[in-house]
Design a protein around this motif. Sequence first.
Motif, PDB file in Angstrom:
ATOM      1  N   LYS A  36       4.786  10.714  -9.282  1.00  0.00           N
ATOM      2  CA  LYS A  36       4.415  11.099 -10.650  1.00  0.00           C
ATOM      3  C   LYS A  36       3.506  12.324 -10.691  1.00  0.00           C
ATOM      4  CE  LYS A  36       4.606   6.433 -12.654  1.00  0.00           C
ATOM      5  NZ  LYS A  36       3.803   5.361 -13.315  1.00  0.00           N
ATOM      6  N   HIS A  37       2.721  12.529  -9.643  1.00  0.00           N
ATOM      7  CA  HIS A  37       1.719  13.591  -9.627  1.00  0.00           C
ATOM      8  C   HIS A  37       1.883  14.430  -8.367  1.00  0.00           C
ATOM      9  CE1 HIS A  37      -0.395  11.464 -12.876  1.00  0.00           C
ATOM     10  NE2 HIS A  37      -0.193  10.353 -12.178  1.00  0.00           N
ATOM     11  N   PRO A  42      -5.320  10.327  -9.840  1.00  0.00           N
ATOM     12  CA  PRO A  42      -4.895  10.398 -11.247  1.00  0.00           C
ATOM     13  C   PRO A  42      -4.522   9.026 -11.772  1.00  0.00           C
ATOM     14  CG  PRO A  42      -3.719  11.993  -9.865  1.00  0.00           C
ATOM     15  CD  PRO A  42      -4.419  11.059  -8.939  1.00  0.00           C
ATOM     16  N   ALA A  43      -4.698   8.843 -13.069  1.00  0.00           N
ATOM     17  CA  ALA A  43      -4.303   7.581 -13.700  1.00  0.00           C
ATOM     18  C   ALA A  43      -2.787   7.482 -13.722  1.00  0.00           C
ATOM     19  CB  ALA A  43      -4.869   7.512 -15.102  1.00  0.00           C
ATOM     20  N   ASN A  44      -2.283   6.286 -13.414  1.00  0.00           N
ATOM     21  CA  ASN A  44      -0.831   6.081 -13.460  1.00  0.00           C
ATOM     22  C   ASN A  44      -0.305   6.112 -14.893  1.00  0.00           C
ATOM     23  OD1 ASN A  44      -0.316   5.908 -10.721  1.00  0.00           O
ATOM     24  ND2 ASN A  44      -0.818   3.732 -10.652  1.00  0.00           N
ATOM     25  N   ARG A  81       0.834  -1.202   0.000  1.00  0.00           N
ATOM     26  CA  ARG A  81       0.000   0.000   0.000  1.00  0.00           C
ATOM     27  C   ARG A  81       0.869   1.253   0.000  1.00  0.00           C
ATOM     28  NH1 ARG A  81      -2.382   4.070   2.944  1.00  0.00           N
ATOM     29  NH2 ARG A  81      -0.693   3.841   4.462  1.00  0.00           N
ATOM     30  N   ALA A  82       1.905   1.248   0.834  1.00  0.00           N
ATOM     31  CA  ALA A  82       2.797   2.401   0.893  1.00  0.00           C
ATOM     32  C   ALA A  82       3.531   2.605  -0.434  1.00  0.00           C
ATOM     33  CB  ALA A  82       3.795   2.225   2.031  1.00  0.00           C
ATOM     34  N   ILE A  83       3.958   1.516  -1.058  1.00  0.00           N
ATOM     35  CA  ILE A  83       4.631   1.626  -2.361  1.00  0.00           C
ATOM     36  C   ILE A  83       3.680   2.205  -3.401  1.00  0.00           C
ATOM     37  CG2 ILE A  83       5.579   0.266  -4.282  1.00  0.00           C
ATOM     38  CD1 ILE A  83       6.845  -1.562  -2.095  1.00  0.00           C
ATOM     39  N   ASP A  84       2.418   1.772  -3.388  1.00  0.00           N
ATOM     40  CA  ASP A  84       1.434   2.356  -4.320  1.00  0.00           C
ATOM     41  C   ASP A  84       1.367   3.869  -4.142  1.00  0.00           C
ATOM     42  OD1 ASP A  84       0.743  -0.050  -5.487  1.00  0.00           O
ATOM     43  OD2 ASP A  84      -1.006  -0.370  -4.213  1.00  0.00           O
TER      44      ASP A  84
END
Length: 219
Positions: free
Chosen positions: A171-172, A217-219, A161-164
């Motif tokens: 990125k955002h 946001p979309a990855n 979860r943290a990595i996600d």
Amino acid sequence: MSLRINQLAPDFTAETTHGQKNFYDFIGDGWAVLFSHPKNFTPVCTTELGAMAGLEGEFDKRNVKIIGISVDAVEDHHRWKADIEKATGHKVDYPLIADNDLAVAKLYDMLPEDAGDSAAGRTPADNATVRSVYVIGPDKKIKLILTYPMTTGRNFNEILRAIDSIQLTAKHQVATPANWQQGEDVIITAAVSNEDAITRFGAFETILPYLRKTKQPAN
């Protein structure tokens, strides 16, 4: 040396169950999780190594390599792997670092410099502080550090979860709120103006002047 988030992870070369590995070469241009253990053939760590093996596919999806470390020799690691598979049903295919000279544990500030240079004669209690998880990014910088007591098994779903969150927010210009899960709303950072937020994310909700939420946001 005291390690902190956003510092360069110390590089090293060590013997592993997959042969000699240089840590930076192992990471390559992806991500890595280094997780440590105070001693082989200990009950909590046995369950942890098996749990991590069961989740290896999830880490692969995120371009994250797994590498473990325990304060014992390679030969002991190979024997321990059989116990791990028997106890958990998961085969450990990722490499395990042999830190029988305590070099990596000291390099990562898990043991003091005066701990000696041999695992021989040391008990799990002697190595109790070798119970950390490090998430390291493609820039070789430390993104997360977690340290657990010996009696508390680690939650590797939380590490995923943290990595996600870390990968998304890299990125955002967003952050993730408490207990966030993949796909839930995120927080717009203070560096983004309201006008820019509309351009970047479309609609957003202002909960407080400093707390604005929007769709992930979309990855």
